[in-house]
Design a protein around this motif. Sequence first.
Motif, PDB file in Angstrom:
ATOM      1  N   TRP A  53      43.799  47.869  39.986  1.00 26.15           N
ATOM      2  CA  TRP A  53      43.846  47.021  38.800  1.00 26.15           C
ATOM      3  C   TRP A  53      42.554  46.203  38.732  1.00 26.15           C
ATOM      4  O   TRP A  53      42.160  45.583  39.711  1.00 26.15           O
ATOM      5  N   PRO A  54      41.886  46.187  37.578  1.00 28.89           N
ATOM      6  CA  PRO A  54      40.553  45.561  37.499  1.00 28.89           C
ATOM      7  C   PRO A  54      40.590  44.042  37.397  1.00 28.89           C
ATOM      8  O   PRO A  54      39.921  43.446  36.568  1.00 28.89           O
ATOM      9  N   TRP A  55      41.380  43.388  38.245  1.00 28.43           N
ATOM     10  CA  TRP A  55      41.513  41.940  38.147  1.00 28.43           C
ATOM     11  C   TRP A  55      40.231  41.216  38.510  1.00 28.43           C
ATOM     12  O   TRP A  55      39.941  40.125  38.000  1.00 28.43           O
ATOM     13  N   LYS A  56      39.407  41.802  39.389  1.00 24.76           N
ATOM     14  CA  LYS A  56      38.176  41.127  39.791  1.00 24.76           C
ATOM     15  C   LYS A  56      37.201  40.977  38.626  1.00 24.76           C
ATOM     16  O   LYS A  56      36.431  40.024  38.584  1.00 24.76           O
ATOM     17  N   LEU A  57      37.234  41.929  37.693  1.00 28.49           N
ATOM     18  CA  LEU A  57      36.335  41.844  36.546  1.00 28.49           C
ATOM     19  C   LEU A  57      36.750  40.735  35.585  1.00 28.49           C
ATOM     20  O   LEU A  57      35.979  40.340  34.725  1.00 28.49           O
ATOM     21  N   ILE A  58      37.956  40.222  35.759  1.00 28.82           N
ATOM     22  CA  ILE A  58      38.428  39.122  34.924  1.00 28.82           C
ATOM     23  C   ILE A  58      38.293  37.791  35.654  1.00 28.82           C
ATOM     24  O   ILE A  58      37.700  36.839  35.160  1.00 28.82           O
ATOM     25  N   TRP A  59      38.851  37.714  36.857  1.00 27.53           N
ATOM     26  CA  TRP A  59      38.964  36.424  37.532  1.00 27.53           C
ATOM     27  C   TRP A  59      37.806  36.108  38.470  1.00 27.53           C
ATOM     28  O   TRP A  59      37.639  34.948  38.870  1.00 27.53           O
ATOM     29  N   LYS A  60      36.999  37.093  38.825  1.00 29.33           N
ATOM     30  CA  LYS A  60      35.908  36.857  39.763  1.00 29.33           C
ATOM     31  C   LYS A  60      34.575  36.550  39.085  1.00 29.33           C
ATOM     32  O   LYS A  60      33.578  36.344  39.764  1.00 29.33           O
ATOM     33  N   ILE A  61      34.536  36.540  37.770  1.00 36.51           N
ATOM     34  CA  ILE A  61      33.302  36.209  37.075  1.00 36.51           C
ATOM     35  C   ILE A  61      33.443  34.833  36.441  1.00 36.51           C
ATOM     36  O   ILE A  61      34.542  34.390  36.122  1.00 36.51           O
ATOM     37  N   LYS A  62      32.328  34.172  36.263  1.00 38.93           N
ATOM     38  CA  LYS A  62      32.343  32.791  35.802  1.00 38.93           C
ATOM     39  C   LYS A  62      32.355  32.726  34.275  1.00 38.93           C
ATOM     40  O   LYS A  62      31.322  32.575  33.616  1.00 38.93           O
ATOM     41  N   LEU A  63      33.569  32.834  33.746  1.00 44.63           N
ATOM     42  CA  LEU A  63      33.795  32.702  32.319  1.00 44.63           C
ATOM     43  C   LEU A  63      34.595  31.435  32.060  1.00 44.63           C
ATOM     44  O   LEU A  63      35.274  30.932  32.959  1.00 44.63           O
ATOM     45  N   PRO A  64      34.541  30.896  30.839  1.00 47.79           N
ATOM     46  CA  PRO A  64      35.434  29.781  30.525  1.00 47.79           C
ATOM     47  C   PRO A  64      36.885  30.192  30.771  1.00 47.79           C
ATOM     48  O   PRO A  64      37.256  31.338  30.490  1.00 47.79           O
ATOM     49  N   PRO A  65      37.710  29.293  31.301  1.00 54.32           N
ATOM     50  CA  PRO A  65      39.091  29.669  31.649  1.00 54.32           C
ATOM     51  C   PRO A  65      39.867  30.311  30.507  1.00 54.32           C
ATOM     52  O   PRO A  65      40.613  31.268  30.730  1.00 54.32           O
ATOM     53  N   LYS A  66      39.704  29.812  29.281  1.00 53.91           N
ATOM     54  CA  LYS A  66      40.480  30.393  28.185  1.00 53.91           C
ATOM     55  C   LYS A  66      40.031  31.815  27.879  1.00 53.91           C
ATOM     56  O   LYS A  66      40.838  32.642  27.421  1.00 53.91           O
ATOM     57  N   ILE A  67      38.760  32.136  28.150  1.00 61.60           N
ATOM     58  CA  ILE A  67      38.279  33.495  27.932  1.00 61.60           C
ATOM     59  C   ILE A  67      38.864  34.431  28.988  1.00 61.60           C
ATOM     60  O   ILE A  67      39.286  35.548  28.683  1.00 61.60           O
ATOM     61  N   SER A  68      38.892  33.970  30.233  1.00 62.88           N
ATOM     62  CA  SER A  68      39.495  34.769  31.299  1.00 62.88           C
ATOM     63  C   SER A  68      40.972  35.023  31.015  1.00 62.88           C
ATOM     64  O   SER A  68      41.460  36.147  31.189  1.00 62.88           O
ATOM     65  N   CYS A  69      41.681  33.984  30.580  1.00 60.68           N
ATOM     66  CA  CYS A  69      43.108  34.137  30.280  1.00 60.68           C
ATOM     67  C   CYS A  69      43.318  35.109  29.118  1.00 60.68           C
ATOM     68  O   CYS A  69      44.231  35.947  29.157  1.00 60.68           O
ATOM     69  N   PHE A  70      42.475  34.998  28.097  1.00 60.09           N
ATOM     70  CA  PHE A  70      42.624  35.918  26.966  1.00 60.09           C
ATOM     71  C   PHE A  70      42.336  37.357  27.387  1.00 60.09           C
ATOM     72  O   PHE A  70      43.053  38.288  26.985  1.00 60.09           O
ATOM     73  N   SER A  71      41.307  37.566  28.191  1.00 63.55           N
ATOM     74  CA  SER A  71      40.996  38.916  28.668  1.00 63.55           C
ATOM     75  C   SER A  71      42.152  39.479  29.470  1.00 63.55           C
ATOM     76  O   SER A  71      42.460  40.675  29.393  1.00 63.55           O
TER      77      SER A  71
END
Length: 220
Positions: A53-71
């Motif tokens: 599951w590609p969770w690292k591409l979502i949670w391991k990069i420095k994006l604004p929290p709401k962008i990570s949650c939306f992704s």
Amino acid sequence: MEESVSLLAALHSVAFNSETPDQLNWGEKKSGKFLVKATFKLLGPQNAITDHWPWKLIWKIKLPPKISCFSWTALHGVCLTQDNLTRRKFQMATRCYMCMKEAETQNHLFLQCQIAADLWSMFLAHFDLTWVMPQNIKDVVISWSCWKVDSTIKRIWKMIPATIFWSIWNERNRRCFDGISTTYQSLKANCLMFLYSWVYLSPLDSPDSFLNFVSSLTLN
């Protein structure tokens, strides 16, 4: 029965020292310390699913929290697109707000709609790449993460899928709730400005810095 015999055989080979005080040790680690991570790995088949599951591409990069949650919601297929609302018994037309041609599903909205395809093509053109688009969001994110890119561009590269998803979702909601459409060129510029602000953790400060940033989007 076989498991009981194996347990008794294992216990028989253990030598106990009556002078040593009893203590609890986690047998999977040499340190004897209990770790949640080690326990999770013992769960078996579920771990194989997590590894792919590609969770690292979502949670391991420095994006604004709401962008990570939306992704994350996009990967799980639970964005409130019209097909998902219809499943919740809402009565509505299911036409895509972006192209006004096909039914609005998540895969169509973020991948297959012509406007979405143009955004993906814009980045691929910047990097001088050709790519056969996978059919669903999860496969797209996994495929994107498998590209071997130079370390100088890797951080930006990982942000691109989330940037496209967020740009499309913003534009979709603007058309849905405000009745306002952005031109293709402005939508592409907005997408690049989102990426710029997340990379530098600040809003756009000058046209020159933005142009320099866009010109730096290359794998060479």
